[in-house]
Design a protein around this motif. Structure first.
Motif, mmCIF file in Angstrom:
data_model
loop_
_atom_site.group_PDB
_atom_site.id
_atom_site.type_symbol
_atom_site.label_atom_id
_atom_site.label_comp_id
_atom_site.label_asym_id
_atom_site.label_seq_id
_atom_site.Cartn_x
_atom_site.Cartn_y
_atom_site.Cartn_z
ATOM 1 N N GLU A 62 0.837 -1.197 0.000
ATOM 2 C CA GLU A 62 0.000 0.000 0.000
ATOM 3 C C GLU A 62 0.870 1.245 0.000
ATOM 4 O OE1 GLU A 62 -3.222 0.017 2.774
ATOM 5 O OE2 GLU A 62 -3.694 -2.080 2.359
ATOM 6 N N THR A 63 0.547 2.169 -0.911
ATOM 7 C CA THR A 63 1.334 3.382 -1.084
ATOM 8 C C THR A 63 0.459 4.487 -1.643
ATOM 9 O OG1 THR A 63 3.378 4.256 -2.014
ATOM 10 C CG2 THR A 63 2.093 2.784 -3.426
ATOM 11 N N THR A 64 0.959 5.701 -1.625
ATOM 12 C CA THR A 64 0.273 6.838 -2.240
ATOM 13 C C THR A 64 1.053 7.243 -3.473
ATOM 14 O OG1 THR A 64 -0.550 7.613 -0.118
ATOM 15 C CG2 THR A 64 -0.502 9.221 -1.913
ATOM 16 N N CYS A 65 0.361 7.333 -4.607
ATOM 17 C CA CYS A 65 0.990 7.695 -5.874
ATOM 18 C C CYS A 65 -0.068 8.251 -6.814
ATOM 19 C CB CYS A 65 1.651 6.462 -6.494
ATOM 20 S SG CYS A 65 2.373 6.788 -8.109
ATOM 21 N N LYS B 177 -4.403 6.281 -3.301
ATOM 22 C CA LYS B 177 -3.850 5.265 -2.404
ATOM 23 C C LYS B 177 -4.087 3.915 -3.066
ATOM 24 C CE LYS B 177 -4.634 7.957 1.753
ATOM 25 N NZ LYS B 177 -3.285 8.234 2.124
ATOM 26 N N ALA C 206 -6.193 10.572 -3.004
ATOM 27 C CA ALA C 206 -5.237 11.173 -2.073
ATOM 28 C C ALA C 206 -5.051 12.642 -2.408
ATOM 29 C CB ALA C 206 -3.901 10.443 -2.136
ATOM 30 N N ASN D 191 2.354 11.945 -4.187
ATOM 31 C CA ASN D 191 2.875 10.713 -3.602
ATOM 32 C C ASN D 191 3.197 10.948 -2.137
ATOM 33 O OD1 ASN D 191 5.421 11.942 -3.546
ATOM 34 N ND2 ASN D 191 6.087 10.938 -5.428
ATOM 35 N N GLU D 192 3.737 9.957 -1.472
ATOM 36 C CA GLU D 192 3.976 10.048 -0.035
ATOM 37 C C GLU D 192 4.984 11.124 0.332
ATOM 38 O OE1 GLU D 192 4.774 5.985 1.068
ATOM 39 O OE2 GLU D 192 2.642 5.521 1.084
ATOM 40 N N ALA D 193 5.799 11.563 -0.633
ATOM 41 C CA ALA D 193 6.765 12.631 -0.371
ATOM 42 C C ALA D 193 6.104 14.001 -0.405
ATOM 43 C CB ALA D 193 7.909 12.565 -1.376
ATOM 44 N N GLY D 194 4.841 14.088 -0.812
ATOM 45 C CA GLY D 194 4.111 15.346 -0.818
ATOM 46 C C GLY D 194 4.149 16.059 -2.154
ATOM 47 N N CYS E 155 6.023 7.650 -9.438
ATOM 48 C CA CYS E 155 6.005 6.821 -8.235
ATOM 49 C C CYS E 155 6.776 5.524 -8.338
ATOM 50 C CB CYS E 155 4.559 6.493 -7.903
ATOM 51 S SG CYS E 155 3.535 7.959 -7.820
#
Length: 150
Positions: free
Chosen positions: A90-93, A97, A120, A124-127, A134
């Motif tokens: 699971e990741t944000t890209c 999500k 989201a 991505n998770e880095a903002g 990603c």
């Protein structure tokens, strides 16, 4: 149902949105300051573009699924093809999500198999300030060596 995913890095997002909107005959389903996505039914494709500083051209390809069972089916196919995969989980890209697995084809092109669970707020998770897309560091995934043509 599975859908082909194509993500292209572009130099000029506005100009590219105009071009692809004309080509596909519709406006993007999602549009951000650095990203746009068309969810097409004919052909069945998730086509995304982004302007995040990467070299223009194909960023990565993928197979998007709707259900977890379909994702497991695609993952099993990759294992049977004897391809080395990277299970990102699971990741944000791309403002979503998702649960993802990555692989490189014999030419080194990144492919993802994924299921999107939610939208989201960030790319991505880095903002918001993250560059590039990603795909994980693909050097850690081996490219098959004994790959034949076609």
């Amino acid at each position: 149902m599975k859908r082909l995913h194509i993500h292209v890095s572009v130099d000029d997002l506005s100009q590219s949105i105009r071009f692809y909107s004309a080509l596909f005959g519709c406006e993007p389903a999602k549009q951000k300051r650095d990203y746009a996505k068309w969810m097409l039914d004919d052909p069945k494709v998730n086509f995304a573009i982004s302007a995040r500083g990467a070299k223009a051209g194909i960023d990565h390809l993928g197979i998007q699924v709707e259900e977890g069972g379909e994702l497991e089916e695609v993952r099993e196919r990759l294992k049977k093809a004897d391809l080395h995969t990277f299970a990102e989980g699971e990741t944000t890209c791309c403002y979503a999500k998702s649960d993802k697995t990555w692989v490189k084809d014999p030419s080194g092109i990144a492919w993802e198999a994924y299921q999107t669970m939610a939208e989201a707020a960030f790319f991505n998770e880095a903002g918001l300030n993250a560059t590039a897309c990603c795909a994980p560091e693909m050097a850690s995934i081996e490219t098959p060596v004994n790959s034949g043509c076609c």
